[in-house]
Design a protein around this motif. Structure first.
Motif: not given
Length: 406
Positions: A29-30, A32-34, A95-97
């Motif tokens: 998981q990047s 940028d995804d968090l 939009s992110k976790e």
């Protein structure tokens, strides 16, 4: 030759098996995804039980690194019946976790703290991402207002600002560390009660309060806008029962051996209209003895500290060695009287007004009982309100100013 072929074939098979075994067993998981939350605020909700505020940090563009600009922050609020529900709702909104591994502070409003926060504290401690060294701040205004007012001027990263600010008590004596793990432990402890950092919002030089009380009485900082962490929020079990001023916080830190150094002002023994500034350094040698006399706690505390005179006005006009020595002795006596009074007022206030042993005197009372069952039966936390105290302080002052006049 055939043996070598079999050997290489076995190695290849083993490599294939391990490759297949670990393929798909983890997810990359990047960053940028968090969405990294650096602060959580908890208020009473309008339509639900809680209003939870999330403060997220946004990574600065690579081209702006070193530009001196503060990293931007995003603040979102959601109402829910619990912290877990609030996180789920916010995950559905952003939009992110959401990731809480970089969270630094938990801000709780006075209104929430007064009704009890055990449920919220236990929920936070049960989360793997929440670290026990998070700081718990009780805000005199809403937690949302507190977080929105954070505007660090000397730190680019708001997360770094949150991490450093609560530790200022070690060299100012004005606040406690107030870690989440320590708060959780003291809620279920039988020898002490929890406490937390007291936070305020300063707007145009005036502190804001959600309880309607006059919070400007102990005003010490004049500022346009920002936050101020000064004082202690005192709890009885998980409920907020009162607050301590910056001066009373100093007494707490001295008795619990948490102070490294600070500056204090004491009355000039030769002129009560003047003050003498002392730079105090603690030896972490506060001694506490607790006796049970006719069922009532008797607490004796002795404090030993060193100090240096910081005020040039404290110099004696007569700089002879004998005069300087007499002057120094008077200042030491004045400092000792100041600290004895400070400690005594702190002890009686926590016992008689708040009924809360935040200093942990109960740890020193255990030796009066033969077994832990006897101590539990005595119920120290409810007997603390009956305690009476004897305080003492020994101050050793060293001053090159007084001895040399330079």
């Amino acid at each position: 030759m055939l043996k070598n072929i079999y050997k290489y074939l076995i190695i290849i098979i083993i490599v294939i098996i391990f490759s297949l075994a670990f393929t798909g067993s983890h997810i990359v998981q990047s960053v940028d995804d968090l969405a990294y939350a650096v602060a959580l605020g908890i208020d009473v909700g309008d339509t639900e039980d809680l209003k939870v505020t999330f403060q997220f940090t946004m990574p600065s563009p690579s081209g702006e690194s070193g530009s001196g600009k503060s990293s931007p922050a995003v603040i979102d609020t959601v109402e829910a019946n619990s912290i877990d529900s609030a996180i789920s709702f916010m995950n559905a909104y952003v939009s992110k976790e959401i990731n809480l591994s970089h969270c630094k502070v938990i801000v709780i409003s006075e209104e929430v703290a007064q009704r009890g926060i055990a449920k919220e504290i236990f929920s936070l401690m049960n989360k793997v991402q929440i670290r026990p060294d998070n700081h718990v701040i009780i805000s005199t205004c809403s937690a949302q207002k507190y977080i929105e007012s954070v505007s660090p001027s000397l730190e680019n990263l708001v997360a770094k600002f949150y991490e450093i600010l609560p530790r200022s008590g070690e060299y100012t004596g004005y606040t406690v560390n107030g870690e989440l793990g320590d708060f959780f432990t003291k809620i279920v402890c039988t020898t002490c009660e929890p406490c937390a950092i007291l936070g305020n919002v300063v707007s145009n030089g005036t502190k804001e309060s959600s309880s309607g009380s006059d919070s400007s009485e102990s005003e010490m900082v004049s500022a346009k806008n920002g936050i101020e962490n000064m004082g202690i929020a005192v709890f009885k079990s998980d409920k907020l029962v009162g607050t301590l001023s910056a001066e009373e916080t100093l007494a707490h830190l001295l008795l619990t051996n948490q102070l490294k150094s600070c500056n204090i002002s004491i009355p000039d023994p030769d002129d009560e209209s003047k003050k003498i500034d002392l730079f105090l350094t603690s030896n972490h040698t506060a001694k506490v003895q607790v006796s049970i006399l006719n069922g009532t706690p008797f607490v004796k505390s002795h404090l030993t500290v060193n100090a240096k005179i910081a005020s040039v006005d404290a110099l004696s006009k007569d700089t002879t060695p004998k005069s300087s020595e007499q002057r120094l002795k008077k200042i030491e006596e004045s400092a000792e009287h100041y600290l004895k009074t400070l400690l005594s007022n702190y002890c009686y206030k926590t016992a008689k007004e708040f009924h809360s042993d935040i200093a942990g005197f109960g740890r020193h009372a255990i030796h009066n009982f033969k077994t832990s069952d006897e101590f539990d039966e005595y119920d120290w936390l409810n007997h603390y309100q009956d305690a009476f105290f004897e305080t003492d302080a020994k101050v050793t002052i060293k001053s090159g100013f007084l001895l040399t006049g330079t």
